[in-house]
Design an enzyme around this catalytic site. Sequence first.
Site, short mmCIF file in Angstrom:
data_model
loop_
_atom_site.label_atom_id
_atom_site.label_comp_id
_atom_site.label_asym_id
_atom_site.label_seq_id
_atom_site.Cartn_x
_atom_site.Cartn_y
_atom_site.Cartn_z
N ASP A 183 -5.41 5.67 1.49
CA ASP A 183 -5.90 4.49 1.59
C ASP A 183 -7.04 4.36 1.98
O ASP A 183 -8.14 4.66 2.55
CB ASP A 183 -4.91 3.70 2.24
N HIS A 190 0.32 -1.52 0.01
CA HIS A 190 -0.08 -0.11 -0.08
C HIS A 190 0.73 1.45 0.05
O HIS A 190 0.68 2.47 -0.41
CB HIS A 190 -0.84 -0.55 1.16
C1 UDX Z 1 -0.95 -6.42 -1.06
C2 UDX Z 1 -1.55 -7.27 -1.88
O1 UDX Z 1 -1.39 -8.51 -2.70
C3 UDX Z 1 -2.02 -6.33 -3.37
O2 UDX Z 1 -2.52 -6.55 -4.23
C4 UDX Z 1 -2.78 -5.15 -2.35
O3 UDX Z 1 -2.56 -3.91 -3.42
C5 UDX Z 1 -1.74 -4.38 -1.90
O4 UDX Z 1 -1.32 -5.89 -0.64
P1 UDX Z 1 1.89 -7.72 -1.41
O5 UDX Z 1 1.04 -9.10 -1.09
O6 UDX Z 1 2.82 -7.38 -0.96
O7 UDX Z 1 0.56 -6.49 -1.60
O8 UDX Z 1 2.31 -7.44 -3.48
P2 UDX Z 1 2.33 -6.35 -4.20
O9 UDX Z 1 1.04 -5.59 -4.64
O10 UDX Z 1 2.66 -7.02 -5.49
O11 UDX Z 1 3.20 -5.69 -3.14
C6 UDX Z 1 4.74 -6.02 -3.24
C7 UDX Z 1 5.32 -4.57 -3.57
O12 UDX Z 1 7.35 -4.48 -2.95
C8 UDX Z 1 5.87 -4.06 -5.19
O13 UDX Z 1 5.34 -3.03 -5.24
C9 UDX Z 1 7.30 -5.17 -5.44
O14 UDX Z 1 8.01 -4.11 -6.22
C10 UDX Z 1 7.63 -4.56 -4.07
N1 UDX Z 1 8.87 -5.63 -3.34
C11 UDX Z 1 8.47 -6.63 -3.78
C12 UDX Z 1 10.09 -5.84 -3.72
O15 UDX Z 1 10.85 -4.41 -4.18
N2 UDX Z 1 11.38 -6.78 -3.21
C13 UDX Z 1 10.65 -7.83 -3.40
O16 UDX Z 1 11.50 -8.40 -3.50
C14 UDX Z 1 8.95 -8.49 -3.30
#
Ligand code: UDX
Length: 455
Positions: free
Chosen positions: A120, A25
């Site tokens: 948010d 988020h």
């Molecule tokens: C969760 C939900 O899954 C998502 O759909 C919602 O909109 C927000 O909350 P999350 O599970 O963390 O988020 O996944 P994601 O939405 O993909 O966000 C992860 C973020 O972490 C991405 O921006 C990604 O670039 C970052 N990341 C991930 C890193 O910087 N390094 C990593 O090794 C893995």
Amino acid sequence: MENQPETTVRVHRRIIIFPLPLQGHINPMLQLANLLYSKGFSITILHTNFNAPKISNYPHFTFISVLDNGPENEHFSKSSLIEFAHKFIFKQEGADELRVQLERLLASGKDEPVSCLITDALWHFTQSVADSLNLPRLVLRTTSVYSTIVYSSIPLLDDRGYFTLDQSHWEEHVEEFPLLKVKDILKMGIKSIKDPYAELIGDMVKQAKASSGIIWNSFKELEETELQRVQIDFSIPRFLFPFPKYFAASSSSLLEQDRTVFPWLDQQLPKSVLYVSFGSISQVKEEEYLEIAHGLVNSKQPFLWVVRPGLVTGSTWLESLPDGFPGEKGRVVEWAPQQEVLAHEATGAFWTHGGWNSTLESVCEGVAMICSPFLGDQPLDARFISQVLRIGVYLENGLQREEISNAIRRVMVDEEGKEIRDRARAWKQKANVSIIKGGSSTESIESLVNYISSF
Ligand code: UDX
């Protein structure tokens, strides 16, 4: 894609921004903040000490800490997340404190009046606070437009009894959302309309509809049909553009990103590496962890796997992996500069949990996906990626080594994979076209800026 906005002509209007303190988020909200700053607005970020953003990466913003008094920069400890979520996300405590803080900001903004509050969507209590101060509030919904529609239909899905269906119905399609199977609905993690999570979603939807506008990290061409459909329920101004095309999420990373991946990626053949990451909150059981490890090795493709500390329940990091793992073809890191990895020419595909930020980052870099959703909106994204966009495959029967290595080979090696990868590249092109002058995303940003300026 930039890390920091260039200084532009300032418009002497301020926007107050309040992200939810979870990585998935914080990233899109700070990308949005950078974008609005680049349009001349001054930015104040309200943040909690829990998962506080890296303030030094944003010298152009003003930061104010609100709500919790926990130790600064406490990241990702499961107990602190549960405690925080219980108090502030589920109970939404803090309305009075926020009102006092906002009153102070409104009173002090004579030279630079406050235009609006952007929170948010999950911070639903902020709508009544904003209303009481006559302050327009816009929401950022960090999921897809499609997921927003499904989430706003939870009462209907509950009415039809979907949340209590047993395993014999899992493979059936959901009549109201034919793209989805019953098991996708169940995977969202809602047991009944009365559980606290469903109540939170219900309040979020209600207060988003009462807000002055909704913003998505997406783009018109990607969700054209969904945009038509969402306007029925959300008859407020709607804006969408692909955030990763404007600013990288890396400057708001809460964990240190391991940049040693780049010399390793540089040595790999173009499009040969599978990048694997399941986001910031997913967890796997130890048996699943081992299946993943075997599936990766058995696929015989080079891989870069993000094993976030805490990913595996009951294990600190890599201790339970088989001897000799990851072998010559693999690399394991705790946290990666994801967007740059996806943009690297050695990256051939992305095995993801289907979080919406990861999905959009992959779409923006034209990388095909394998989806293993865990919860929330992720199963909806997995269907959308595999069946609407057709730029990935959905591993829908859990984590088993044979299915894993087959899926990897389907996407990275087989003829079918070539078509999937071509389509992924075509979507990158469409995202690029949407951000040029006259493109749908450019127009949406312009109308957002004009709208905020009209307050
Ligand atoms: C969760 C939900 O899954 C998502 O759909 C919602 O909109 C927000 O909350 P999350 O599970 O963390 O988020 O996944 P994601 O939405 O993909 O966000 C992860 C973020 O972490 C991405 O921006 C990604 O670039 C970052 N990341 C991930 C890193 O910087 N390094 C990593 O090794 C893995």
